[in-house]
Design a protein around this motif. Structure first.
Motif, mmCIF file in Angstrom:
data_model
loop_
_atom_site.group_PDB
_atom_site.id
_atom_site.type_symbol
_atom_site.label_atom_id
_atom_site.label_comp_id
_atom_site.label_asym_id
_atom_site.label_seq_id
_atom_site.Cartn_x
_atom_site.Cartn_y
_atom_site.Cartn_z
ATOM 1 N N ASN A 97 0.902 -1.301 -0.076
ATOM 2 C CA ASN A 97 -0.081 -0.032 0.116
ATOM 3 C C ASN A 97 0.974 1.139 0.000
ATOM 4 O OD1 ASN A 97 -2.062 1.966 0.762
ATOM 5 N ND2 ASN A 97 -3.404 0.053 0.958
ATOM 6 N N PRO A 98 0.468 2.241 -0.718
ATOM 7 C CA PRO A 98 1.315 3.461 -0.565
ATOM 8 C C PRO A 98 1.053 4.073 0.822
ATOM 9 C CG PRO A 98 -0.539 3.847 -1.986
ATOM 10 C CD PRO A 98 -0.676 2.485 -1.602
ATOM 11 N N GLN A 99 2.073 5.008 1.285
ATOM 12 C CA GLN A 99 2.066 5.805 2.477
ATOM 13 C C GLN A 99 2.173 7.080 1.998
ATOM 14 O OE1 GLN A 99 5.378 3.737 4.508
ATOM 15 N NE2 GLN A 99 3.885 3.100 6.060
ATOM 16 N N ARG A 100 1.508 8.067 2.913
ATOM 17 C CA ARG A 100 1.662 9.618 2.569
ATOM 18 C C ARG A 100 3.135 10.123 3.096
ATOM 19 N NH1 ARG A 100 -3.088 11.027 0.735
ATOM 20 N NH2 ARG A 100 -4.864 9.903 1.556
ATOM 21 N N ARG A 101 3.787 9.265 4.030
ATOM 22 C CA ARG A 101 4.961 9.474 4.452
ATOM 23 C C ARG A 101 5.698 8.229 4.946
ATOM 24 N NH1 ARG A 101 5.965 10.667 9.922
ATOM 25 N NH2 ARG A 101 3.985 10.632 11.282
ATOM 26 N N LEU A 102 6.988 8.174 4.850
ATOM 27 C CA LEU A 102 7.761 7.034 5.238
ATOM 28 C C LEU A 102 7.706 6.723 6.694
ATOM 29 C CD1 LEU A 102 9.446 4.663 4.215
ATOM 30 C CD2 LEU A 102 11.324 6.170 4.568
ATOM 31 N N VAL A 103 6.924 5.795 7.205
ATOM 32 C CA VAL A 103 6.916 5.288 8.689
ATOM 33 C C VAL A 103 6.701 3.943 8.870
ATOM 34 C CG1 VAL A 103 5.586 7.650 9.217
ATOM 35 C CG2 VAL A 103 4.327 5.857 8.418
ATOM 36 N N ALA A 104 7.120 3.515 9.741
ATOM 37 C CA ALA A 104 7.229 2.071 10.175
ATOM 38 C C ALA A 104 6.064 1.643 11.182
ATOM 39 C CB ALA A 104 8.564 1.821 10.986
ATOM 40 N N THR A 105 4.966 2.152 10.416
ATOM 41 C CA THR A 105 3.578 1.815 11.030
ATOM 42 C C THR A 105 2.614 1.579 9.923
ATOM 43 O OG1 THR A 105 2.695 3.808 11.291
ATOM 44 C CG2 THR A 105 4.103 3.196 13.026
ATOM 45 N N MET A 106 1.184 1.112 10.332
ATOM 46 C CA MET A 106 0.221 1.386 9.471
ATOM 47 C C MET A 106 -0.375 2.749 8.949
ATOM 48 S SD MET A 106 -0.436 -1.913 8.918
ATOM 49 C CE MET A 106 -2.089 -1.629 8.058
ATOM 50 N N GLU A 107 0.225 3.737 9.703
ATOM 51 C CA GLU A 107 -0.132 5.093 9.418
ATOM 52 C C GLU A 107 0.074 5.458 7.945
ATOM 53 O OE1 GLU A 107 1.973 7.853 11.986
ATOM 54 O OE2 GLU A 107 1.247 9.422 10.661
ATOM 55 N N GLY A 108 -1.064 6.375 7.287
ATOM 56 C CA GLY A 108 -0.628 6.832 6.060
ATOM 57 C C GLY A 108 -1.338 6.074 5.096
ATOM 58 N N THR A 109 -1.345 4.928 5.154
ATOM 59 C CA THR A 109 -1.850 4.148 4.073
ATOM 60 C C THR A 109 -3.085 4.572 3.286
ATOM 61 O OG1 THR A 109 -3.012 2.408 5.344
ATOM 62 C CG2 THR A 109 -0.739 2.080 4.646
ATOM 63 N N PHE A 110 -3.487 4.731 2.077
ATOM 64 C CA PHE A 110 -4.532 5.238 1.780
ATOM 65 C C PHE A 110 -5.162 4.822 0.449
ATOM 66 C CE2 PHE A 110 -2.629 6.966 -2.481
ATOM 67 C CZ PHE A 110 -1.262 7.337 -2.113
ATOM 68 N N ALA A 111 -4.620 3.529 -0.148
ATOM 69 C CA ALA A 111 -5.270 2.931 -1.229
ATOM 70 C C ALA A 111 -6.177 1.938 -0.695
ATOM 71 C CB ALA A 111 -4.178 2.460 -2.110
ATOM 72 N N SER A 112 -7.113 1.246 -1.559
ATOM 73 C CA SER A 112 -7.831 0.065 -1.232
ATOM 74 C C SER A 112 -6.747 -1.033 -1.176
ATOM 75 C CB SER A 112 -9.037 -0.005 -2.222
ATOM 76 O OG SER A 112 -9.920 1.031 -2.135
ATOM 77 N N TRP A 113 -7.101 -2.069 -0.367
ATOM 78 C CA TRP A 113 -6.164 -2.913 -0.161
ATOM 79 C C TRP A 113 -6.447 -4.011 -1.203
ATOM 80 C CZ3 TRP A 113 -2.432 -2.873 3.087
ATOM 81 C CH2 TRP A 113 -2.402 -2.180 4.190
ATOM 82 N N GLY A 114 -5.160 -4.570 -1.728
ATOM 83 C CA GLY A 114 -5.480 -5.765 -2.989
ATOM 84 C C GLY A 114 -5.889 -7.005 -2.367
ATOM 85 N N GLN A 115 -5.724 -8.081 -3.126
ATOM 86 C CA GLN A 115 -5.999 -9.467 -2.626
ATOM 87 C C GLN A 115 -4.895 -10.131 -1.765
ATOM 88 O OE1 GLN A 115 -8.899 -11.155 -3.455
ATOM 89 N NE2 GLN A 115 -9.614 -9.205 -4.139
ATOM 90 N N GLY A 116 -3.675 -9.448 -1.975
ATOM 91 C CA GLY A 116 -2.724 -9.911 -1.133
ATOM 92 C C GLY A 116 -2.008 -11.142 -1.783
ATOM 93 N N THR A 117 -0.927 -11.753 -1.331
ATOM 94 C CA THR A 117 -0.178 -12.917 -1.690
ATOM 95 C C THR A 117 0.121 -13.535 -0.514
ATOM 96 O OG1 THR A 117 1.181 -13.822 -3.203
ATOM 97 C CG2 THR A 117 2.013 -11.844 -1.906
ATOM 98 N N GLN A 118 -0.466 -14.845 -0.625
ATOM 99 C CA GLN A 118 -0.214 -16.115 0.583
ATOM 100 C C GLN A 118 1.301 -16.364 0.750
ATOM 101 O OE1 GLN A 118 -2.480 -17.170 3.156
ATOM 102 N NE2 GLN A 118 -0.766 -17.669 4.054
ATOM 103 N N VAL A 119 1.861 -16.213 1.776
ATOM 104 C CA VAL A 119 3.226 -16.877 2.178
ATOM 105 C C VAL A 119 3.108 -17.932 3.254
ATOM 106 C CG1 VAL A 119 5.579 -16.470 2.955
ATOM 107 C CG2 VAL A 119 4.324 -14.707 1.328
ATOM 108 N N THR A 120 3.535 -19.005 3.028
ATOM 109 C CA THR A 120 3.455 -20.042 4.073
ATOM 110 C C THR A 120 4.724 -20.821 3.934
ATOM 111 O OG1 THR A 120 1.136 -20.671 3.470
ATOM 112 C CG2 THR A 120 2.295 -22.314 4.798
ATOM 113 N N VAL A 121 4.998 -20.809 5.575
ATOM 114 C CA VAL A 121 6.704 -21.204 5.765
ATOM 115 C C VAL A 121 6.469 -22.463 6.585
ATOM 116 C CG1 VAL A 121 8.893 -20.558 6.562
ATOM 117 C CG2 VAL A 121 7.282 -18.906 5.695
ATOM 118 N N SER A 122 6.523 -23.564 6.240
ATOM 119 C CA SER A 122 6.645 -24.877 7.151
ATOM 120 C C SER A 122 7.992 -24.930 7.636
ATOM 121 C CB SER A 122 6.346 -25.926 6.406
ATOM 122 O OG SER A 122 7.355 -26.274 5.376
#
Length: 123
Positions: A97-122
């Motif tokens: 997701n784009p951020q309005r400014r570079l931060v190490a949090t969920m803050e500032g995201t503004f686009a609709s979320w996509g479907q994502g991609t699944q990562v599974t680690v066994s």
């Protein structure tokens, strides 16, 4: 509006590697910081990594520092997440997701979320 399409997920054993891609379209991609986020089953979505619009600055969650790298190609409107030394606790759906400014949090995201991609680690 920004459209986001994540890809590159899969199933790997602990210690393995994956490279995720996020293709963005719509508004000017190179104008914004971009972040990667993840959501594990039963948990809230959390910040993973982010990169400035130029690619000159990055920030990471403590849990992935030294193992994950974020980089971008503004000519291709794509941001990547290279994941090495994967652990079972990295299992999640990964989103960008784009951020309005570079931060190490969920803050500032503004686009609709996509479907994502699944990562599974066994283990």
């Amino acid at each position: 509006q920004v459209q986001l399409v994540e890809s590159g997920g899969g199933s790997v054993q602990a210690g393995g590697s994956l490279r995720l891609s996020c293709a963005a379209s719509g508004r000017t991609f190179s104008s914004y910081a971009m972040g990667w986020f993840r959501q594990a089953p039963g948990k809230e979505r959390e910040f993973v990594a982010a990169i400035s619009w130029s690619g000159g600055s990055t920030t990471y969650a403590d849990s992935v520092k030294g193992r994950f790298s974020i980089f971008r190609d503004n000519a291709k409107n794509t941001v990547y997440l290279q994941m090495n030394s994967l652990k079972p606790e990295d299992t999640a759906v990964y989103y960008c997701n784009p951020q309005r400014r570079l931060v190490a949090t969920m803050e500032g995201t503004f686009a609709s979320w996509g479907q994502g991609t699944q990562v599974t680690v066994s283990s």
